[in-house]
Design a protein around this motif. Structure first.
Motif, mmCIF file in Angstrom:
data_model
loop_
_atom_site.group_PDB
_atom_site.id
_atom_site.type_symbol
_atom_site.label_atom_id
_atom_site.label_comp_id
_atom_site.label_asym_id
_atom_site.label_seq_id
_atom_site.Cartn_x
_atom_site.Cartn_y
_atom_site.Cartn_z
ATOM 1 N N ALA A 151 52.184 19.710 39.411
ATOM 2 C CA ALA A 151 51.571 19.441 38.234
ATOM 3 C C ALA A 151 50.786 18.372 38.233
ATOM 4 O O ALA A 151 51.309 17.154 39.084
ATOM 5 C CB ALA A 151 53.082 19.250 37.334
ATOM 6 N N PRO A 152 49.692 18.230 37.391
ATOM 7 C CA PRO A 152 48.865 17.031 37.589
ATOM 8 C C PRO A 152 49.915 15.852 37.020
ATOM 9 O O PRO A 152 50.480 16.095 36.142
ATOM 10 C CB PRO A 152 47.648 17.337 36.607
ATOM 11 C CG PRO A 152 47.720 18.766 36.699
ATOM 12 C CD PRO A 152 49.058 19.277 36.912
ATOM 13 N N SER B 8 62.344 18.546 36.038
ATOM 14 C CA SER B 8 61.563 18.612 37.374
ATOM 15 C C SER B 8 61.808 19.722 38.343
ATOM 16 O O SER B 8 62.724 20.307 38.359
ATOM 17 C CB SER B 8 62.576 17.277 38.027
ATOM 18 O OG SER B 8 62.573 16.134 37.423
ATOM 19 N N GLY B 9 60.772 20.009 39.135
ATOM 20 C CA GLY B 9 60.723 21.046 39.871
ATOM 21 C C GLY B 9 61.434 20.799 41.344
ATOM 22 O O GLY B 9 61.903 19.746 41.640
ATOM 23 N N LYS B 10 61.486 22.123 41.899
ATOM 24 C CA LYS B 10 62.146 21.850 43.238
ATOM 25 C C LYS B 10 61.344 21.255 44.326
ATOM 26 O O LYS B 10 61.697 20.516 45.133
ATOM 27 C CB LYS B 10 62.673 23.152 43.937
ATOM 28 C CG LYS B 10 63.505 23.971 43.150
ATOM 29 C CD LYS B 10 63.762 25.450 43.555
ATOM 30 C CE LYS B 10 64.893 26.057 42.812
ATOM 31 N NZ LYS B 10 64.880 27.612 43.427
ATOM 32 N N ASN C 214 56.833 17.275 42.148
ATOM 33 C CA ASN C 214 57.225 17.661 40.610
ATOM 34 C C ASN C 214 58.288 17.013 40.041
ATOM 35 O O ASN C 214 59.019 17.516 39.072
ATOM 36 C CB ASN C 214 57.202 19.300 40.283
ATOM 37 C CG ASN C 214 55.785 19.695 40.624
ATOM 38 O OD1 ASN C 214 54.788 19.194 40.578
ATOM 39 N ND2 ASN C 214 55.997 21.051 41.048
ATOM 40 N N LYS C 215 58.857 15.918 40.472
ATOM 41 C CA LYS C 215 59.699 14.902 39.798
ATOM 42 C C LYS C 215 59.546 14.533 38.491
ATOM 43 O O LYS C 215 60.543 14.648 37.596
ATOM 44 C CB LYS C 215 60.165 13.840 40.864
ATOM 45 C CG LYS C 215 61.129 12.894 40.446
ATOM 46 C CD LYS C 215 61.809 11.788 41.523
ATOM 47 C CE LYS C 215 60.489 10.809 41.429
ATOM 48 N NZ LYS C 215 61.085 9.694 42.489
ATOM 49 N N PHE D 269 63.698 13.670 33.618
ATOM 50 C CA PHE D 269 63.746 12.637 34.491
ATOM 51 C C PHE D 269 63.353 11.271 33.834
ATOM 52 O O PHE D 269 64.300 10.555 34.041
ATOM 53 C CB PHE D 269 62.480 13.033 35.539
ATOM 54 C CG PHE D 269 62.717 11.726 36.483
ATOM 55 C CD1 PHE D 269 63.425 11.366 37.543
ATOM 56 C CD2 PHE D 269 61.397 10.760 36.454
ATOM 57 C CE1 PHE D 269 63.336 10.508 38.408
ATOM 58 C CE2 PHE D 269 61.070 9.691 37.410
ATOM 59 C CZ PHE D 269 62.176 9.748 38.330
ATOM 60 N N ARG D 270 62.515 11.549 32.836
ATOM 61 C CA ARG D 270 62.086 10.226 32.248
ATOM 62 C C ARG D 270 63.219 9.747 31.219
ATOM 63 O O ARG D 270 63.703 8.455 31.021
ATOM 64 C CB ARG D 270 60.997 10.363 31.687
ATOM 65 C CG ARG D 270 59.652 10.451 32.201
ATOM 66 C CD ARG D 270 58.305 10.552 31.338
ATOM 67 N NE ARG D 270 57.068 10.804 32.057
ATOM 68 C CZ ARG D 270 55.909 10.714 31.427
ATOM 69 N NH1 ARG D 270 55.854 10.305 30.234
ATOM 70 N NH2 ARG D 270 54.734 11.276 32.297
#
Length: 224
Positions: A11-12, A40-42, A46-47, A52-53
């Protein structure tokens, strides 16, 4: 033999902030920006995500539903396990009412209607799904035309999904011949480049308060 699906998507970076619309001891209502993952992705790249936030500030925060990367708008976040279980059950029973605002390519002829077309995963084109009358799961979406625009030729609609299939609104828009502007998966190169973001926003959410049972209606104004 089952094929192994490798997801190389990164992800950008998203510089927009999450806005908290409402905060209580039980749940949050937030406005998710377009371009931010819900979870979040694997892939370690992509954290960054809504979850996450939020856990940096609210350590017990958990998601009870998600919005696609490009979709902005209202999300409901549980702040403890009993509330998570209660809200998840409401989504499972389809007692949560959701509406979205979107801008579609071209002019939709009918002022309102229902799209009823089953959706299935597309194993050959991950992460896409597809309409599939034979093997797909039931998917229904009500729509209402809000405005027909001329430049570009497009239609602003309000969507009410009656089911919650992955990419449902994007797939149903493509199915009726009017892809969502800015969509990279379901449309043409022209409709993808017609907007600088996915023109889909989660506008309203109605649910029962997980403690009092009172019906709550939350709203997040559309930015486009």
């Amino acid at each position: 033999m089952t094929a192994t699906i490798i997801d190389n998507f990164v992800a950008p970076e998203c510089f927009q902030k999450i806005h908290i619309l409402f905060k209580s001891t039980d749940f949050l209502l937030i406005n998710k920006p377009s371009g931010l993952l819900s979870l979040s992705g694997k892939n370690p790249l992509n954290k960054d995500s809504v979850h996450f936030r939020l856990v940096q500030v609210f350590p017990t925060a958990s998601l009870v539903h998600r919005l696609d990367l490009g979709t902005s708008g209202i999300m409901l976040i549980a702040l403890n396990k009993p509330v998570n279980a209660n809200l998840a059950k409401q989504f499972q029973l389809r007692s949560v009412f959701k509406t979205y605002v979107s801008v579609l390519a071209g002019h939709v002829v009918d002022d309102s209607g229902q799209i009823n077309m089953p959706i299935a995963k597309d194993p050959l084109l991950f992460p896409r799904s597809k309409t599939c009358g034979e093997h797909g799961k039931q998917a229904q979406t009500n729509y209402q035309v809000l405005e027909r625009l001329q430049s570009p030729l497009s239609t602003r609609v309000r969507y009410e999904p009656l089911t919650g299939r992955t990419h449902q609104l994007r797939i149903h828009s493509q199915h009726i011949g009017h892809p969502i502007l800015g969509c990279d998966l379901y449309g043409t190169q022209q409709t993808h480049k017609a907007a600088n973001r996915l023109m889909l926003h989660a506008e309203k959410l109605q649910f029962d308060h997980p403690v009092t049972g009172k019906r709550i209606m939350a709203e997040c104004a559309c930015p486009f």
